[in-house]
Design an enzyme around this catalytic site. Structure first.
Site, short mmCIF file in Angstrom:
data_model
loop_
_atom_site.label_atom_id
_atom_site.label_comp_id
_atom_site.label_asym_id
_atom_site.label_seq_id
_atom_site.Cartn_x
_atom_site.Cartn_y
_atom_site.Cartn_z
N TYR A 118 0.83 -1.21 0.00
CA TYR A 118 0.00 0.00 0.00
C TYR A 118 0.86 1.26 0.00
O TYR A 118 1.94 1.28 0.61
CB TYR A 118 -0.87 -0.01 1.25
CG TYR A 118 -1.75 1.20 1.41
CD1 TYR A 118 -2.96 1.28 0.74
CD2 TYR A 118 -1.36 2.26 2.22
CE1 TYR A 118 -3.77 2.39 0.88
CE2 TYR A 118 -2.18 3.37 2.37
CZ TYR A 118 -3.38 3.43 1.69
OH TYR A 118 -4.17 4.53 1.84
N TRP A 120 0.93 5.78 -1.44
CA TRP A 120 0.60 6.78 -2.45
C TRP A 120 1.66 6.89 -3.53
O TRP A 120 1.42 7.41 -4.60
CB TRP A 120 0.43 8.14 -1.78
CG TRP A 120 -0.95 8.40 -1.29
CD1 TRP A 120 -1.69 7.58 -0.48
CD2 TRP A 120 -1.75 9.54 -1.56
NE1 TRP A 120 -2.91 8.17 -0.23
CE2 TRP A 120 -2.98 9.38 -0.87
CE3 TRP A 120 -1.56 10.71 -2.29
CZ2 TRP A 120 -4.00 10.32 -0.93
CZ3 TRP A 120 -2.59 11.65 -2.33
CH2 TRP A 120 -3.79 11.45 -1.66
P1 PGD Z 1 3.59 8.21 1.90
O1 PGD Z 1 4.35 9.06 2.84
O2 PGD Z 1 2.82 8.92 0.83
O3 PGD Z 1 2.57 7.42 2.84
O4 PGD Z 1 0.62 6.24 3.76
P2 PGD Z 1 1.67 6.14 2.55
O5 PGD Z 1 2.51 4.92 2.76
O6 PGD Z 1 0.98 6.28 1.24
O7 PGD Z 1 4.51 7.08 1.31
C1 PGD Z 1 4.77 6.96 -0.04
C2 PGD Z 1 6.19 6.44 -0.21
O8 PGD Z 1 6.38 6.23 -1.60
C3 PGD Z 1 7.26 7.43 0.23
O9 PGD Z 1 8.20 6.78 1.05
C4 PGD Z 1 7.89 7.89 -1.09
O10 PGD Z 1 9.26 8.21 -0.98
C5 PGD Z 1 7.69 6.68 -1.96
N1 PGD Z 1 7.69 6.97 -3.39
C6 PGD Z 1 7.28 8.09 -4.02
N2 PGD Z 1 7.44 7.96 -5.36
C7 PGD Z 1 7.96 6.73 -5.58
C8 PGD Z 1 8.30 5.98 -6.75
O11 PGD Z 1 8.15 6.43 -7.87
N3 PGD Z 1 8.79 4.74 -6.58
C9 PGD Z 1 8.95 4.17 -5.35
N4 PGD Z 1 9.41 2.93 -5.27
N5 PGD Z 1 8.64 4.86 -4.23
C10 PGD Z 1 8.13 6.10 -4.34
C11 PGD Z 1 -0.41 7.16 3.76
C12 PGD Z 1 -1.51 6.68 4.73
O12 PGD Z 1 -1.13 6.98 6.08
C13 PGD Z 1 -2.81 7.30 4.44
S1 PGD Z 1 -3.33 7.34 2.78
C14 PGD Z 1 -3.64 7.74 5.41
S2 PGD Z 1 -5.07 8.59 5.01
C15 PGD Z 1 -3.41 7.47 6.82
N6 PGD Z 1 -3.52 8.63 7.62
C16 PGD Z 1 -3.22 8.51 8.94
C17 PGD Z 1 -3.82 9.32 9.97
O13 PGD Z 1 -4.65 10.21 9.72
N7 PGD Z 1 -3.43 9.10 11.25
C18 PGD Z 1 -2.54 8.16 11.58
N8 PGD Z 1 -2.22 8.00 12.86
N9 PGD Z 1 -1.96 7.40 10.62
C19 PGD Z 1 -2.28 7.53 9.33
N10 PGD Z 1 -1.67 6.73 8.38
C20 PGD Z 1 -2.16 6.64 7.02
#
Ligand code: PGD
Length: 776
Positions: A118, A120
C-alpha cells in the site's frame, strides 16, 4: 510546442512547470490553477537531498546468514552492493520462494507473498509503483496476497458500500463544490472542511477550487458549521460556526439531533419511506425502546459535551435550510468509525436527502482535492496489472496481524477469513513505518518474514526494516502521463533531471528481475518505458475518440502543455436512484438506503447506527491512566511522510521536531510553554514533540500530525521514543470494528509531560537507516 527550458509535470500536490535557473530547479504552479498549493515548494530539493538512495543496499544480517525471521531488522547495518549483486540475490530468493516463469514453473500462486504494498508513491499512470509491483508479482508468482481498502477510508467505505451500494458516488460523483458555491444554504461539516487536505489529490490536481467555492458560498449567505475538536479543521477565512464535540463522539451528537427532529415531526418521512429501509428498527433505538435510554439532546450532550440547546438549534436550522451534510475521512479513522458515517447518511435522509438542489450527503468532501468535483467524461490510461490467481487478501490495515498471526481467523464484511503464512514481503511506493499504527508492534511483525524487499527513492524507516533495498528514481527523473479521476487535465510529465546516483525506475528494476526469473517477455510485453507510455496513451485516446473527443498525438502531447479533458454532468448513481428508485435501485440488500442492516448485525454490531463507547476516549476508563485524547491527523506542510525534508514541511516544525498543539489552559496547568520538548506516551510507546499551546484545540485534546520520519531512540530515562515526532509510535492498530477492519489511527489516549531526561536531537532524514549502525 512549449519553451524547451520550461517543462510540465504533475504531482499529488499540483500540476506545475519547472526550469533550471542558476543551476537550481524553480517550480511554478500551473497557470490554470486558481489556488495553487505551497506544497509544490517541497519539490525542488528532492532531486539531490542527502536522504536519497544512491545505490542498492543489503542488510548485513541477511547477507551473512541468508533469509529467515530476524529481530535485527530496523537495527542492523546495511552494505552497499552493485546492481548485479543486489538483483542476483533478490532473484535467487524469489526463485527459492517459487518465483519464475509461471508457464513452466509449477503455477502455485504466491499465497506466501505479501504484495499489497500500500502507498501513495508518486503521480503518473505508468510508473505508479504499486501497479508495477502488482503486475510483477502476478507474472512472477501467479499472484500474491493483496490488500483491499485504504488507510484513508477503510471503515467509511465498507459501511457505505453496505448501506448505500457504493461509497464512490457519495465521495466522487456529486458536484458538491459547485453546489456550495451556488445553492447550498447550510453546510454541516463533521470533521471540518480542511483546505490543507484539499491541497492534495492522489494522482494529481490541476485546479484547486475549494477556497473560491467556500468564499462564494459565504458571500451568498450559506451558513458553514464546522464540527470538530480542532478549530482550524475548517481553515478558510470567514464566518464559520465552530461546534466542538469531544473526539469520537460525533455520532452521539447526530443521534441527539435525530431524536429532536423526530420528536418534533421535523423529518421528511416521505423521503424515508420512498428511499430508505429499516427506519422502524432505528426509531426503537432512538426512542430508547431497546435499552431504556431515549437518545435525547441531553443524553447526547452528556457524551459529546455540546450543550443540548445547541444540538436542538443546529438540528432545526438544518431542517429549515437546504443542508449539505459532509463527513471527513478522519471521522471514520477511529474505533467504530463506521457509525458517524452511517449516521450522517441517515441524518441527511431524515432531512430529505438530495430532493432539494444543494442538499444531501457527501462523504470525504474536504478530505482529498478531487472529491466533489465534476466527473470526467473520458477514461484514463491504466497499466494492466494482470490476474492475481492467489485470490487472497487482507483489509489493508491488518498488515501487522497478518505477519504476526499466520493461520488466525478474523471477520471482514460479515465473512470469516484466515491470515496466510507470509514468507516474502515486497513493497514499492509506500511507507508502512509512516502509515501504520503502533509502530513497535509493526517492528515485531516485520521481524517475521524470511525476506523483505523495498523500493524507495529515499531512506525511510521502511527501508531500514528491509533486507534488500532498491533505489528508485522520482518522477522528476522520468517521463510519465499525469491524470486523476475528477481532475480536468491530462499532464505530460516531462523529465526534469537525470537519475540520482545509481537509482533506476521501478519498471527497470522489475524488468531486470524478470529477466533473471525468465519471465521478462510476459512482464514487459516487449515494451520499453516510452513504448509503454505511447501504447497506454494511444489505447486510451482510441477509447476517447469512440466517445467523440480527441487528444493530440502522443509525441505532440509529451512535448506540449497539459491538455483539458471533457467533464460531464451526466446523472450519477444517486441521481438515477432519486429519479426512479424502482428502475435504479441501490446495490444494497433492500435496494434502498439502509437505515438498518442484517449484514452489519452479523458482525456483532447493532444493526443500525448507534453510539458505541470506544476503548479509548475522554470519559472512558482509559482516561484515568492517560488523560489526553491525541488527534493524529493529516499534516499541513507535506503529504503523509513525503518530502518531509522540504522547506514547507520544515517550516511547520520547531528545531526540526514535529509540533504538538495543546490547549492553552492545559499547558499552563502542566507548566508547558511554547517550544518545550514534551514526551507523549502510553503503553504502546512514546514520542517527543515540540509543544505549542493553542486555543484552537479543545481542553484535554492534543494534536500531532502524521508524517515525521520514524526515529526510535532510547532516552536517558530508559523510554524508547520516536524523537522526530511520529504519532504512530503511540496510536493503536486496533481495527475500527470486526465488520470493516479499517484503520483507527486517528485517535488514542495518551499522557503528556516535560520529560525528566536529556532531550536528544532529532535524527536527520535518512539517518534512521544506517550503513554504519542502527538507530535504537
Ligand atoms: P507516503 O508518505 O505517501 O505514505 O501512507 P503512505 O505509505 O501512502 O509514502 C509513499 C512512499 O512512496 C514514500 O516513502 C515515497 O518516498 C515513496 N515513493 C514516491 N514515489 C515513488 C516511486 O516512484 N517509486 C517508489 N518505489 N517509491 C516512491 C499514507 C496513509 O497513512 C494514508 S493514505 C492515510 S489517510 C493514513 N492517515 C493517517 C492518519 O490520519 N493518522 C494516523 N495516525 N496514521 C495515518 N496513516 C495513514
Amino acid at each position: 510546442m512549449v519553451d524547451q527550458q520550461r517543462r510540465y509535470h504533475g504531482s499529488h500536490w499540483g500540476t506545475f512547470s519547472a526550469e533550471f535557473m542558476d543551476g537550481k530547479l524553480a517550480v511554478r504552479p500551473f497557470d490554470g490553477d486558481p489556488d495553487p498549493s505551497a506544497l509544490l515548494q517541497n519539490i525542488p530539493g528532492s532531486l539531490t537531498h542527502p536522504a536519497r538512495l544512491a545505490k542498492p543496499l543489503i542488510r548485513r544480517g541477511w547477507l551473512e546468514n541468508g533469509p529467515g525471521p530476524d529481530e535485527r531488522r530496523g537495527r542492523d547495518e546495511f552494505v552497499e552492493v552493485s546492481w548485479d549483486e543486489a538483483l542476483d540475490h533478490a532473484a535467487t530468493e524469489l526463485k527459492r520462494l517459487g518465483g519464475g516463469d509461471q508457464t513452466t514453473v509449477s503455477p502455485v500462486p504466491g499465497r506466501h507473498v505479501f504484495g499489497g504494498s500500500y502507498g501513495w508513491s508518486s503521480a503518473g499512470r505508468f510508473h505508479h509503483a504499486q501497479s508495477q509491483v502488482h503486475r510483477f508479482l502476478n507474472v512472477a508468482f501467479g499472484g500474491y496476497v493483496a490488500s483491499v481498502e485504504t488507510y484513508s477510508s477503510g471503515a467509511g467505505s465498507v459501511i457505505l458500500d453496505t448501506v448505500s451500494g457504493s461509497y464512490i458516488p457519495l465521495a466522487r460523483e456529486g458536484n458538491w463544490w459547485k453546489h456550495i458555491r451556488d445553492t447550498t444554504e447550510m453546510v454541516l461539516a463533521f470533521g471540518g472542511l480542511p483546505l490543507r487536505n484539499v491541497a492534495v489529490s492522489s494522482g494529481g490536481i490541476s485546479r484547486h477550487t475549494a477556497r473560491d467555492a467556500i468564499r462564494a458560498g459565504m458571500d451568498r449567505g450559506c451558513h458553514f458549521v464546522s464540527i470538530s475538536p480542532i478549530r482550524d479543521d475548517f481553515d478558510a477565512a470567514g464566518n464559520i460556526t465552530w461546534i466542538a464535540p469531544r473526539p469520537a463522539t460525533d455520532v452521539a451528537l447526530m443521534i441527539g439531533m435525530a431524536y429532536h427532529l423526530h420528536a418534533n415531526k421535523r423529518v421528511d418521512y416521505d423521503y424515508l419511506s420512498k428511499y430508505a429501509s429499516g427506519w422502524e428498527t432505528f426509531e426503537k433505538y432512538l426512542l430508547g425502546e431497546v435499552d431504556g435510554q431515549p437518545k435525547t439532546p441531553e443524553w447526547a450532550a452528556s457524551i459529546c459535551g455540546v450543550p443540548a440547546d445547541q444540538i436542538r438549534a443546529v438540528a432545526d436550522e438544518a431542517f429549515d435550510k437546504r443542508t449539505l451534510v459532509t463527513t471527513s475521512y478522519s471521522l471514520q479513522r477511529s474505533e467504530n468509525g463506521e457509525q458517524p458515517i452511517w449516521m450522517a447518511l441517515v441524518l441527511s435522509a431524515m432531512l430529505g436527502g438530495e430532493t432539494r438542489s444543494g442538499a444531501g450527503f457527501s462523504y470525504g468532501l474536504g478530505s482529498i482535492g478531487n472529491n466533489g468535483k465534476p466527473k470526467l467524461a473520458v477514461p484514463l490510461p491504466t497499466l494492466p496489472q494482470g490476474t492475481n490467481r492467489s485470490g487472497d487478501f487482507i483489509p489493508v490495515a491488518r498488515i501487522a496481524d497478518l505477519l504476526l498471526n499466520p493461520g488466525a481467523t478474523y471477520t471482514y464484511r460479515g465473512t470469516e477469513r484466515r491470515y496466510a503464512d507470509i514468507r516474502l514481503v515486497y513493497w514499492a511506493g509506500g511507507n508502512p513505518f509512516h502509515h501504520h499504527q503502533d509502530l513497535s508492534k509493526l517492528q515485531k511483525a516485520f521481524s517475521k518474514p524470511d525476506t523483505i524487499i523495498v523500493h524507495d527513492s529515499v531512506r525511510t524507516a521502511t527501508t531500514a526494516h528491509a533486507d534488500i533495498v532498491f533505489p528508485a528514481t522520482i518522477t522528476l527523473e522520468r517521463e510519465d502521463i499525469g491524470a486523476s479521476g475528477g481532475d480536468p487535465f491530462i499532464v505530460p510529465m516531462q523529465k526534469l533531471g537525470e537519475a540520482f546516483g545509481e537509482a533506476r525506475d521501478d519498471y527497470e528494476i522489475f524488468c531486470d528481475l524478470a529477466r533473471r526469473l525468465g519471465c521478462y517477455d510476459m512482464f514487459s510485453a516487449g515494451r520499453r518505458s516510452r513504448e509503454w507510455l505511447s501504447h497506454l496513451y494511444d489505447e486510451n485516446n482510441r477509447k476517447i475518440q469512440d466517445l467523440g473527443h480527441e487528444l493530440p498525438d502522443f509525441e505532440v502531447f509529451m512535448q506540449g502543455e497539459p491538455v483539458a479533458l471533457t467533464v460531464t454532468d451526466a446523472p450519477g448513481m444517486m441521481d438515477a436512484f432519486h429519479a426512479d428508485p424502482e428502475a435504479s435501485p441501490l446495490q444494497t440488500a433492500s435496494g434502498r438506503i439502509q437505515i438498518s442492516s442484517d449484514l452489519v448485525a452479523s458482525s456483532g454490531l447493532p444493526g443500525h447506527p448507534a453510539w458505541l463507547e470506544p476503548t479509548e476516549w475522554l470519559s472512558g476508563a482509559n482516561e484515568l491512566s492517560h488523560p489526553f485524547q491525541l488527534v493524529a491527523n493529516q499534516p499541513r506542510g507535506r503529504l503523509h511522510s513525503q518530502l518531509d525534508f522540504g522547506p514547507v514541511s520544515m517550516a511547520e516544525k520547531m528545531n526540526g521536531r514535529e509540533v504538538v498543539r495543546i490547549n492553552t489552559d492545559d499547558a499552563l496547568r502542566l507548566g508547558i510553554a511554547e517550544g518545550d520538548v514534551v514526551k507523549i506516551w502510553n503503553a504502546r510507546g512514546a514520542v517527543l514533540a515540540a509543544a505549542s499551546p493553542s486555543d484552537a484545540v479543545l481542553p484535554s485534546v492534543l494534536q500531532l500530525s502524521t508524517g515525521a520520519w520514524y526515529a526510535p531512540q532510547v532516552l536517558s530515562d530508559g523510554t524508547i521514543a520516536c524523537v522526530n515526532g511520529n504519532p504512530n509510535a503511540v496510536t493503536s492498530d486496533r481495527p475500527a470494528s470486526a465488520f470493516s477492519q479499517g484503520c483507527s489511527g486517528q485517535l488514542c489516549m495518551v499522557s503528556i509531560e516535560k520529560p525528566d531526561c536529556e532531550i536528544p536531537d532529532v535524527v536527520p532524514h535518512g539517518e534512521t537507516i544506517s550503513i554504519i549502525g542502527g538507530a535504537v
